[in-house]
Design a protein around this motif. Structure first.
Motif, PDB file in Angstrom:
ATOM      1  N   LEU A 121      -0.520  14.635 -19.765  1.00  0.00           N
ATOM      2  CA  LEU A 121      -0.968  13.293 -19.419  1.00  0.00           C
ATOM      3  C   LEU A 121      -0.960  13.125 -17.906  1.00  0.00           C
ATOM      4  CD1 LEU A 121      -1.801  10.442 -20.315  1.00  0.00           C
ATOM      5  CD2 LEU A 121       0.644   9.858 -20.400  1.00  0.00           C
ATOM      6  N   TYR A 122      -2.085  12.669 -17.353  1.00  0.00           N
ATOM      7  CA  TYR A 122      -2.241  12.532 -15.903  1.00  0.00           C
ATOM      8  C   TYR A 122      -2.678  11.113 -15.554  1.00  0.00           C
ATOM      9  CZ  TYR A 122      -2.024  17.628 -15.717  1.00  0.00           C
ATOM     10  OH  TYR A 122      -1.618  18.932 -15.822  1.00  0.00           O
ATOM     11  N   TYR A 123      -2.390  10.711 -14.321  1.00  0.00           N
ATOM     12  CA  TYR A 123      -2.822   9.393 -13.847  1.00  0.00           C
ATOM     13  C   TYR A 123      -3.224   9.500 -12.380  1.00  0.00           C
ATOM     14  CZ  TYR A 123       1.891   9.155 -11.840  1.00  0.00           C
ATOM     15  OH  TYR A 123       3.042   9.424 -11.141  1.00  0.00           O
ATOM     16  N   SER A 124      -3.976   8.493 -11.909  1.00  0.00           N
ATOM     17  CA  SER A 124      -4.488   8.536 -10.540  1.00  0.00           C
ATOM     18  C   SER A 124      -4.523   7.137  -9.935  1.00  0.00           C
ATOM     19  CB  SER A 124      -5.893   9.141 -10.528  1.00  0.00           C
ATOM     20  OG  SER A 124      -6.469   9.063  -9.235  1.00  0.00           O
ATOM     21  N   TYR A 125      -4.108   7.037  -8.700  1.00  0.00           N
ATOM     22  CA  TYR A 125      -4.300   5.828  -7.899  1.00  0.00           C
ATOM     23  C   TYR A 125      -5.642   5.883  -7.176  1.00  0.00           C
ATOM     24  CZ  TYR A 125       0.654   4.636  -8.429  1.00  0.00           C
ATOM     25  OH  TYR A 125       1.875   4.294  -8.941  1.00  0.00           O
ATOM     26  N   ALA A 126      -6.005   7.071  -6.706  1.00  0.00           N
ATOM     27  CA  ALA A 126      -7.195   7.206  -5.869  1.00  0.00           C
ATOM     28  C   ALA A 126      -8.458   6.792  -6.609  1.00  0.00           C
ATOM     29  CB  ALA A 126      -7.320   8.647  -5.371  1.00  0.00           C
ATOM     30  N   THR A 127      -8.522   7.022  -7.919  1.00  0.00           N
ATOM     31  CA  THR A 127      -9.726   6.639  -8.644  1.00  0.00           C
ATOM     32  C   THR A 127      -9.912   5.130  -8.690  1.00  0.00           C
ATOM     33  OG1 THR A 127     -11.003   7.106 -10.638  1.00  0.00           O
ATOM     34  CG2 THR A 127      -8.698   6.462 -10.967  1.00  0.00           C
ATOM     35  N   CYS A 128      -8.839   4.398  -8.409  1.00  0.00           N
ATOM     36  CA  CYS A 128      -8.892   2.932  -8.423  1.00  0.00           C
ATOM     37  C   CYS A 128      -9.013   2.342  -7.018  1.00  0.00           C
ATOM     38  CB  CYS A 128      -7.641   2.375  -9.097  1.00  0.00           C
ATOM     39  SG  CYS A 128      -7.437   2.893 -10.818  1.00  0.00           S
ATOM     40  N   ALA A 129      -9.207   3.197  -6.024  1.00  0.00           N
ATOM     41  CA  ALA A 129      -9.167   2.737  -4.633  1.00  0.00           C
ATOM     42  C   ALA A 129     -10.447   2.072  -4.162  1.00  0.00           C
ATOM     43  CB  ALA A 129      -8.834   3.913  -3.713  1.00  0.00           C
ATOM     44  N   GLY A 130     -11.496   2.105  -4.960  1.00  0.00           N
ATOM     45  CA  GLY A 130     -12.732   1.425  -4.591  1.00  0.00           C
ATOM     46  C   GLY A 130     -13.486   2.129  -3.484  1.00  0.00           C
ATOM     47  N   SER A 141     -13.014   2.477  -0.321  1.00  0.00           N
ATOM     48  CA  SER A 141     -12.266   3.282   0.651  1.00  0.00           C
ATOM     49  C   SER A 141     -12.104   4.716   0.161  1.00  0.00           C
ATOM     50  CB  SER A 141     -10.891   2.667   0.917  1.00  0.00           C
ATOM     51  OG  SER A 141     -10.045   2.836  -0.202  1.00  0.00           O
ATOM     52  N   GLY A 142     -12.020   4.881  -1.153  1.00  0.00           N
ATOM     53  CA  GLY A 142     -11.866   6.217  -1.724  1.00  0.00           C
ATOM     54  C   GLY A 142     -10.491   6.811  -1.534  1.00  0.00           C
ATOM     55  N   SER A 143      -9.563   6.060  -0.939  1.00  0.00           N
ATOM     56  CA  SER A 143      -8.226   6.578  -0.663  1.00  0.00           C
ATOM     57  C   SER A 143      -7.184   5.537  -1.024  1.00  0.00           C
ATOM     58  CB  SER A 143      -8.085   6.953   0.813  1.00  0.00           C
ATOM     59  OG  SER A 143      -6.746   7.327   1.114  1.00  0.00           O
ATOM     60  N   SER A 144      -6.126   5.982  -1.697  1.00  0.00           N
ATOM     61  CA  SER A 144      -4.986   5.104  -1.967  1.00  0.00           C
ATOM     62  C   SER A 144      -3.865   5.334  -0.967  1.00  0.00           C
ATOM     63  CB  SER A 144      -4.475   5.345  -3.394  1.00  0.00           C
ATOM     64  OG  SER A 144      -4.106   6.708  -3.576  1.00  0.00           O
ATOM     65  N   ASN A 145      -4.052   6.287  -0.050  1.00  0.00           N
ATOM     66  CA  ASN A 145      -3.032   6.580   0.958  1.00  0.00           C
ATOM     67  C   ASN A 145      -2.751   5.335   1.798  1.00  0.00           C
ATOM     68  OD1 ASN A 145      -2.660   7.412   4.058  1.00  0.00           O
ATOM     69  ND2 ASN A 145      -1.662   8.950   2.787  1.00  0.00           N
ATOM     70  N   GLN A 146      -1.485   4.984   1.916  1.00  0.00           N
ATOM     71  CA  GLN A 146      -1.140   3.729   2.573  1.00  0.00           C
ATOM     72  C   GLN A 146      -1.500   3.727   4.050  1.00  0.00           C
ATOM     73  OE1 GLN A 146      -0.147   1.140   0.718  1.00  0.00           O
ATOM     74  NE2 GLN A 146      -0.389  -0.104   2.566  1.00  0.00           N
ATOM     75  N   PHE A 147      -1.380   4.858   4.711  1.00  0.00           N
ATOM     76  CA  PHE A 147      -1.735   4.908   6.135  1.00  0.00           C
ATOM     77  C   PHE A 147      -3.237   4.680   6.313  1.00  0.00           C
ATOM     78  CE2 PHE A 147      -1.340   6.050  10.531  1.00  0.00           C
ATOM     79  CZ  PHE A 147       0.010   5.889  10.812  1.00  0.00           C
ATOM     80  N   ASP A 148      -4.037   5.253   5.406  1.00  0.00           N
ATOM     81  CA  ASP A 148      -5.479   5.008   5.455  1.00  0.00           C
ATOM     82  C   ASP A 148      -5.779   3.524   5.265  1.00  0.00           C
ATOM     83  OD1 ASP A 148      -5.870   7.708   5.796  1.00  0.00           O
ATOM     84  OD2 ASP A 148      -6.465   8.082   3.710  1.00  0.00           O
ATOM     85  N   LEU A 149      -5.076   2.886   4.346  1.00  0.00           N
ATOM     86  CA  LEU A 149      -5.300   1.465   4.090  1.00  0.00           C
ATOM     87  C   LEU A 149      -4.897   0.622   5.295  1.00  0.00           C
ATOM     88  CD1 LEU A 149      -4.050   1.240   0.381  1.00  0.00           C
ATOM     89  CD2 LEU A 149      -6.396   1.464   1.218  1.00  0.00           C
TER      90      LEU A 149
END
Length: 675
Positions: free
Chosen positions: A122-131, A133-141
């Protein structure tokens, strides 16, 4: 829009329905990594709620039945055990959207879920939900929002570290019967079956998983690895990218066995004698700054039975427990001081440690006679003894300004009379020095060594020829760890052995709090580099303040809260010959008033904060350091803990040690060096 129903779970005769309808703005993930419905979710539903039971825990938590399924959502927000602390205290990932994904149909960063026992696919992703920006990395945000991320980074990292600490401490507390724990299952680092070569890391890794290396067969560590991997994988899924372009690790070592847990999982088979408990990051996190003077006998008799080789290896092992916040030097003596590494203590940076270890290798360790007096007191152009170097270092400001320890190793005998013992005792009190003594071989003088340790709050170690002297001497730091609770991280800089990347790690200690005095469970670390590269951060305006705060947090002195009774317990753990008969320890020891605290913002009339008084006598502020009477009173009122003025309760009223407070764990609002 038409409503949507989750599939029936006939095995459990339950139908789950997402209430309401989907709005146009609902997010179902990227088309290249769409959210999925995990068919087996219903297996964990009881009485209409999803039941989450951390591996090995006696506790369970009720979650929504659609947890992680179908759509992007902040699924963890306000859920225990890690995301219900309050918005300002929750780890950052609590507020971020994510969903389950198909690992074979996803080109985004993802992590393997460790929420459900025996589920390995079972896998999950934050990045796929980032819209967009394409990145869930907090520094990028932060960068997209026009914010200098260096001003926010420590809060982010320390939030992640605190989450790891809570996971481990709670897991350990809840697993009350370790003998009943069955196989928890884990991914190994040796071999790492799912690892593939990665150009950025120059080795084989698996970014979606956590790896475990066991020093011994231990179900405890295997189960604890599940607890800590929950946080590690959340952080990794949010902050990393699919290529692993940012080299940075999260890692944990346990105190009981020295086993090791790491993200990302890496193809790594350490050497047989590798023990993370004696690495700089581990010792640095579990103790405050300290001054260490290694005093080693290099007389001719050290050539017997391989003693000189053992002493050399032990000296280098001690250096491996030190970091830049610690100051140290090495004295080699025979009939006088034969050689010293430096005339004052030096900060043990990574580069300095290498220089010191090379110096150790280059010296002769088998020479003339033996003179204990010169080893401690010599003060002439031919050489300086331990107390002389400590005095000169304090005068020159070449010191951590915290506790000091002399580690005295000999295989011989020497004159050392009553006045010598009194001199050592007076100087040890003046400079807040603890003396550890090590007598190797049958011919070593155990009387002098033991008395030096007993009269100066230390421990005497008789060591047989051929014994593991390195582990014995390098374990010295556990004495300080026993008397210091580390609620805030220590920051260390090190070089990754494979990529040669300069890494900055924040490391935090976690404790068994089932007794009135906390005991170390292990240390967790998180490299800042996995959020953003250091080169990028150094070019931002907030870097100076960030590095200053990391230094400030790490260099803060911690009081050594050990009564003679506690020290006797530590001596008894070594063996009966190390006990000094100085206190009754068998019936239990007193505990400190947990409500006694320093004023963290207090600055005395000469501009010093409370922790700088650790090891000094606060009642002598006026007579020795020129304070006014009112200034001395203010120090004693505001700095009770650092001054050693807290009450000790003989009949300890506490059943278990309290958790670290939010105040003790908080990132400082300013850098004290700038005040």
């Amino acid at each position: 829009m038409q409503g949507f129903s989750l599939r029936d779970n006939f095995a459990h005769c339950v139908v789950f329905v997402l209430t309401g309808v989907f709005a146009a703005e609902d997010n179902f993930g990227s088309s290249s990594c769409p959210c999925i419905e995990w068919a087996d979710l219903g297996n964990y539903v009881e009485n209409g709620v999803l039941v989450y039971r951390p591996v090995g825990s006696l506790l369970s938590y009720d979650y929504p039945v659609n947890y992680g399924n179908i759509m992007c959502k902040a699924h963890d927000l306000d859920l225990p055990p890690l995301c219900n602390w309050g918005s300002s205290d929750n780890p950052q990932w609590c507020a971020n959207e994510w969903c389950y994904v198909d690992s074979s149909n996803c080109d985004k960063p993802m992590s393997k879920s460790r929420f459900f026992p025996n589920v390995d696919d079972l896998y999950y992703s934050y990045a796929t939900c980032a819209g967009e920006s394409g990145s869930s990395n907090q520094f990028d945000l932060w960068t997209l929002a026009g914010t200098d991320g260096t001003s926010e980074l420590l809060d982010l990292v320390q939030g992640y570290l605190k989450a790891s600490r809570m996971q481990i401490e709670e897991a350990y507390e809840q697993i009350t019967d370790w003998s009943a724990i069955s196989d928890c299952g884990f991914s190994k680092t040796c071999p790492c079956l799912a690892c593939t070569d990665n150009q950025n890391w120059k080795t084989a890794i698996d970014l979606s998983d956590v790896g475990v290396w066991l020093r011994s067969d231990s179900d405890i560590v295997a189960c604890l690895s599940h607890a800590i991997s929950t946080t590690y994988l959340k952080v990794a899924a949010k902050e990393s990218d699919v290529a692993g372009s940012k080299v940075g690790f999260q890692y944990f070592a346990d105190q009981l066995t020295g086993s090791y847990v790491q993200w990302p999982n890496t193809q790594w088979c350490p050497v047989a004698d590798y023990d993370p408990r004696f690495r700089p990051w581990y010792a640095a996190a579990s103790t405050g700054p300290k001054d260490v003077v290694i005093v080693a006998d290099v007389s001719g008799s050290m050539g017997k039975n391989g003693r000189s080789g053992l002493a050399k290896a032990a000296t280098k092992a001690i250096l491996d427990t030190l970091t830049w916040k610690d100051f140290a030097t090495i004295i080699l003596f025979d009939s006088s001081v034969m050689s010293t590494f430096s005339q004052t203590l030096v900060s043990v940076t990574e580069a300095q440690r290498n220089i010191m270890q090379n110096w150790v290798d280059g010296k002769s360790w088998e020479n003339g006679g033996t003179d204990f007096r010169d080893a401690f007191f010599q003060d002439n152009e031919d050489g300086h003894g331990a107390f002389t170097i400590i005095r000169n270092s304090v005068a020159a400001g070449q010191t951590s300004m915290c506790q000091k320890v002399i580690m005295f190793l000999t295989d011989g005998t020497s004159e050392f009379d009553k006045s010598d013992f009194e001199n050592a005792k007076q100087l040890a009190h003046q400079y807040d020095v603890v003396i550890f003594s090590y007598a190797i071989g049958d011919g070593a003088d155990r009387v002098v060594g033991k008395r030096l340790a007993c009269e100066n709050r230390g421990i005497f170690y008789p060591v047989a020829d051929g014994a593991d002297l390195s582990t014995t001497m390098a374990s010295y730091y556990q004495y300080f760890a026993a008397g210091q609770e580390m609620c805030s991280p220590s920051y260390v800089e090190y070089t990754d052995a494979i990529t040669s990347t300069q890494l900055y790690a924040g490391c935090l200690t976690m404790y068994d709090r089932s007794n009135p005095r906390p005991e170390i469970l292990g240390v967790t670390c998180s490299d800042l580099n996995m959020i953003e590269s250091i080169d990028v951060m150094k070019n931002l305006s907030g870097w100076h303040d960030l590095s200053c705060k990391m230094s400030d947090i790490s260099k803060t002195c911690r009081p050594l809260e050990l009564q003679e009774c506690h020290i006797e317990q530590l001596r008894a753990n070594v063996g009966s010959t190390s006990v000094c008969q100085s206190a009754d320890y068998a019936s239990g020891c007193p505990c400190i008033d947990t409500d006694c605290k320093d004023n963290p913002t207090f600055m005395d009339e000469l501009g010093y904060f409370c922790d700088t008084w650790i090891g000094d006598d606060c009642t002598e502020a006026e007579s020795r350091w020129g304070y006014t009477a009112g200034g001395q009173d203010a120090v004693q009122i505001n700095c009770k803990r650092s001054c050693g003025l807290c009450d000790w309760k003989d009949d300890c009223p506490y059943e278990k040690a309290p958790s670290c407070t939010a105040e003790a764990s908080a990132v400082p609002s300013f850098c004290r060096a700038c005040e």
